[in-house]
Design a protein around this motif. Structure first.
Motif, PDB file in Angstrom:
ATOM      1  N   UNK A  26       0.838  -1.202   0.000  1.00  0.00           N
ATOM      2  CA  UNK A  26       0.000   0.000   0.000  1.00  0.00           C
ATOM      3  C   UNK A  26       0.870   1.248   0.000  1.00  0.00           C
ATOM      4  N   UNK A  27       1.929   1.231   0.808  1.00  0.00           N
ATOM      5  CA  UNK A  27       2.820   2.384   0.875  1.00  0.00           C
ATOM      6  C   UNK A  27       3.513   2.623  -0.467  1.00  0.00           C
ATOM      7  N   UNK A  28       3.924   1.546  -1.110  1.00  0.00           N
ATOM      8  CA  UNK A  28       4.590   1.656  -2.407  1.00  0.00           C
ATOM      9  C   UNK A  28       3.646   2.234  -3.452  1.00  0.00           C
ATOM     10  N   UNK A  29       2.410   1.761  -3.450  1.00  0.00           N
ATOM     11  CA  UNK A  29       1.416   2.266  -4.400  1.00  0.00           C
ATOM     12  C   UNK A  29       1.146   3.750  -4.169  1.00  0.00           C
ATOM     13  N   UNK A  30       1.038   4.144  -2.901  1.00  0.00           N
ATOM     14  CA  UNK A  30       0.768   5.534  -2.584  1.00  0.00           C
ATOM     15  C   UNK A  30       1.931   6.429  -2.989  1.00  0.00           C
ATOM     16  N   UNK A  31       3.160   5.968  -2.779  1.00  0.00           N
ATOM     17  CA  UNK A  31       4.328   6.764  -3.156  1.00  0.00           C
ATOM     18  C   UNK A  31       4.385   6.959  -4.673  1.00  0.00           C
ATOM     19  N   UNK A  71      -9.424  17.805  11.437  1.00  0.00           N
ATOM     20  CA  UNK A  71     -10.437  18.535  10.679  1.00  0.00           C
ATOM     21  C   UNK A  71     -10.355  18.204   9.198  1.00  0.00           C
ATOM     22  N   UNK A  72      -9.140  17.943   8.711  1.00  0.00           N
ATOM     23  CA  UNK A  72      -8.959  17.613   7.301  1.00  0.00           C
ATOM     24  C   UNK A  72      -9.789  16.426   6.871  1.00  0.00           C
ATOM     25  N   UNK A  73      -9.901  15.415   7.738  1.00  0.00           N
ATOM     26  CA  UNK A  73     -10.731  14.253   7.404  1.00  0.00           C
ATOM     27  C   UNK A  73     -12.180  14.672   7.166  1.00  0.00           C
ATOM     28  N   UNK A  82      -6.145  -0.880   4.072  1.00  0.00           N
ATOM     29  CA  UNK A  82      -4.978  -0.207   4.626  1.00  0.00           C
ATOM     30  C   UNK A  82      -4.486   0.873   3.665  1.00  0.00           C
ATOM     31  N   UNK A  83      -4.621   0.638   2.360  1.00  0.00           N
ATOM     32  CA  UNK A  83      -4.244   1.672   1.394  1.00  0.00           C
ATOM     33  C   UNK A  83      -5.090   2.926   1.597  1.00  0.00           C
ATOM     34  N   UNK A  84      -6.403   2.730   1.770  1.00  0.00           N
ATOM     35  CA  UNK A  84      -7.287   3.881   1.964  1.00  0.00           C
ATOM     36  C   UNK A  84      -6.962   4.600   3.265  1.00  0.00           C
ATOM     37  N   UNK A  85      -6.582   3.841   4.295  1.00  0.00           N
ATOM     38  CA  UNK A  85      -6.173   4.440   5.564  1.00  0.00           C
ATOM     39  C   UNK A  85      -4.951   5.331   5.365  1.00  0.00           C
ATOM     40  N   UNK A 121      -4.582   9.508   5.531  1.00  0.00           N
ATOM     41  CA  UNK A 121      -3.588  10.136   6.396  1.00  0.00           C
ATOM     42  C   UNK A 121      -2.771  11.161   5.609  1.00  0.00           C
ATOM     43  N   UNK A 122      -2.338  10.765   4.410  1.00  0.00           N
ATOM     44  CA  UNK A 122      -1.547  11.666   3.571  1.00  0.00           C
ATOM     45  C   UNK A 122      -2.361  12.909   3.210  1.00  0.00           C
ATOM     46  N   UNK A 123      -3.616  12.717   2.833  1.00  0.00           N
ATOM     47  CA  UNK A 123      -4.451  13.848   2.430  1.00  0.00           C
ATOM     48  C   UNK A 123      -4.732  14.787   3.608  1.00  0.00           C
ATOM     49  N   UNK A 124      -5.006  14.216   4.789  1.00  0.00           N
ATOM     50  CA  UNK A 124      -5.274  15.048   5.961  1.00  0.00           C
ATOM     51  C   UNK A 124      -4.025  15.807   6.390  1.00  0.00           C
ATOM     52  N   UNK A 125      -2.863  15.150   6.317  1.00  0.00           N
ATOM     53  CA  UNK A 125      -1.605  15.825   6.642  1.00  0.00           C
ATOM     54  C   UNK A 125      -1.330  16.962   5.656  1.00  0.00           C
TER      55      UNK A 125
END
Length: 488
Positions: free
Chosen positions: A148-153, A241-243, A254-257, A261-265
């Motif tokens: 999941x982390x690899x796909x997101x990167x 609040x971003x969520x 887990x990918x969606x999780x 996280x990345x989008x909220x950060x």
């Protein structure tokens, strides 16, 4: 979107299922059959049926004709809210049919007629939700997390780590409080929360497994007062609040999780370091050939790590400079990494970077051996893909120190502070002979004559905690909310 579609009218991406429901709602409200509406807009009933069932996207000309034929505006047809509860349920069932976790059940397609009661649809949607929840409770393996982390990167690299839709959401959030530049005040933070109906509460008894908790019933956000590394209280509040602002639903994988996280950060960083002011600040620094992440940090009163993250969001999109970012500990173990400048990170067979050990010659390792590890460390590193100019800074932590490294290709060093550095190193990684394989002489002397007792953390054998929010203890969270709800 196809050429000439509704996007040409400025509506953006259409939710076809919702559009179809709204079209059907207005048609029935006007007492029209498909054939009668077809006569008004010059289309066959079958074509309109495909629109209402979410199987076809309308072109701009047809969208305008439908609006005229129904006596509504195009904006009313394109609103993203379903027209009523039944339509909302039918959309939920249609979306569930595309859910991979439900496809495993191998149920036939559900055709919903007028004779199917709304109460029946409520039951079906509730059952689908429970199936998704139970699927999310399946234990995720470390391999799944790394994939999941690899796909997101990969997605982040393809977009140069720039997400315009989140930038727009952040700018819209900032406009009412008038924040454009500098540090975000506590009063402005509370004003931002108030816009969205939330209030801020500090709680010393927040469960250890959560950085924050949002009480969606009473519209409260709870945090601790003390900072957690780069995660100061305002940062955590804005991430939470971003969520809400970005419309996140409980993650189903887990990918969606990780993605949420990345989008909220990203949202939190875009609020704390507004795009327009930050870009102007960086462009001015580039004209002076004096770009420095620490200046961005000081200008907006954020952590050095957040300033680096924000730098990667903006520098490629607005200044055309590619870069890399690494967070590692003194042993060289990588915790976070991003690149779009071609630097070859060490990877495992699944393509994951986290947990790998970086080259001993890279700035993030060498800064720990500098005379003053807490001062800015500048270094040119000759790597197989070319020379990189790297800036490393050690952030002290409660348990261990972490090095935050930002690097750019050699030609871009002319714009940065520290470009006159004489420190230089050569890395041949990923060639094992660079620093992973012991020197031949030592190998001859000691191979087979040593038996180190490895310090193996128990978590390397553990699966990831189950649940929609991995690692969070639901019992503690619910008990916390119940305890604080009684105070209201």
């Amino acid at each position: 979107m196809t050429e000439g579609s509704a996007e040409a009218g400025g509506a953006g991406e259409i939710d076809l299922a919702t559009f179809g429901q709204r079209l059907r709602h207005y048609r029935l409200a006007r007492g029209l059959t498909l054939a009668e509406l077809g006569q008004r807009v010059g289309r066959a009933p079958s074509a309109l049926s495909a629109l209402e069932n979410g199987r076809r996207e309308p072109k701009l000309s047809l969208l305008q004709a439908l609006a005229r034929g129904l006596g509504v505006s195009t904006e009313q047809l394109l609103e993203r809210e379903p027209p009523n509860r039944r339509a909302q349920l039918e959309i939920a069932i249609a979306n569930a049919a595309q859910d991979p976790s439900l496809a495993e059940v191998d149920l036939p397609a559900l055709k919903i007629s007028k004779r199917v009661g709304t109460d029946v649809l409520e039951h079906i949607v509730a059952l689908y939700g429970e199936l998704r929840r139970r699927d999310a409770m399946r234990v995720a393996t470390p391999e799944e997390a790394r994939r999941a982390n690899t796909q997101l990167r990969r997605i982040m690299r393809e977009r140069a780590n720039y997400f315009p839709e989140i930038e727009q959401a952040a700018a819209k959030t900032l406009t009412p409080v008038g924040h454009r530049d500098g540090a975000l005040s506590q009063a402005m933070l509370r004003g931002i929360l108030a816009q969205h109906g939330f209030s801020l509460h500090y709680a010393a008894d927040l469960p250890w497994s959560a950085r924050s908790i949002a009480d969606l019933r009473h519209q409260r956000i709870y945090v601790r007062r003390e900072p957690m590394g780069m995660h100061t209280a305002p940062t955590i509040v804005l991430q939470t609040l971003g969520h809400v602002v970005l419309g996140h639903a409980p993650p189903r994988s887990y990918f969606e999780f990780l993605q949420q996280r990345v989008e909220a950060n990203y949202f939190a960083a875009a609020v704390l370091v507004p795009e327009q002011a930050a870009v102007a600040f960086l462009r001015e620094a580039k004209q002076r050939r004096d770009i420095a992440v620490e200046d961005l940090r000081d200008r907006f009163a954020v952590s050095y790590e957040m300033a680096c993250h924000r730098f990667t969001n903006l520098i490629t999109e607005h200044l055309g400079i590619v870069c890399h970012f690494i967070r590692c500990d003194e042993r060289g173990i990588i915790y976070k990494a991003y690149e779009n400048d071609g630097l070859a990170f060490p990877v495992d067979p699944l393509g994951a970077i986290e947990g790998q050990r970086m080259c001993r010659q890279w700035a993030g390792r060498r800064v720990f051996g500098a005379g003053d590890r807490y001062s800015m460390y500048y270094q040119y590193t000759d790597a197989p893909d070319g020379t990189h100019f790297c800036i490393a800074h050690v952030d002290p932590g409660r348990e261990r120190d972490f090095a935050i490294t930002l690097g750019v290709p050699y030609l871009e060093s002319q714009w940065f502070r520290g470009q006159e550095s004489a420190a230089r190193a050569r890395s041949r990684c990923p060639d094992p002979a660079c620093c992973r394989r012991p020197p031949a002489e030592l190998t001859r002397r000691w191979e087979g004559m040593s038996w180190p007792s490895a310090r193996a953390p128990s978590h390397v054998l553990a699966t990831l905690p189950p649940g929609s929010f991995p690692g969070v203890d639901d019992t503690e969270v619910y008990a916390f909310l119940e305890r604080h709800a009684l105070d209201s």
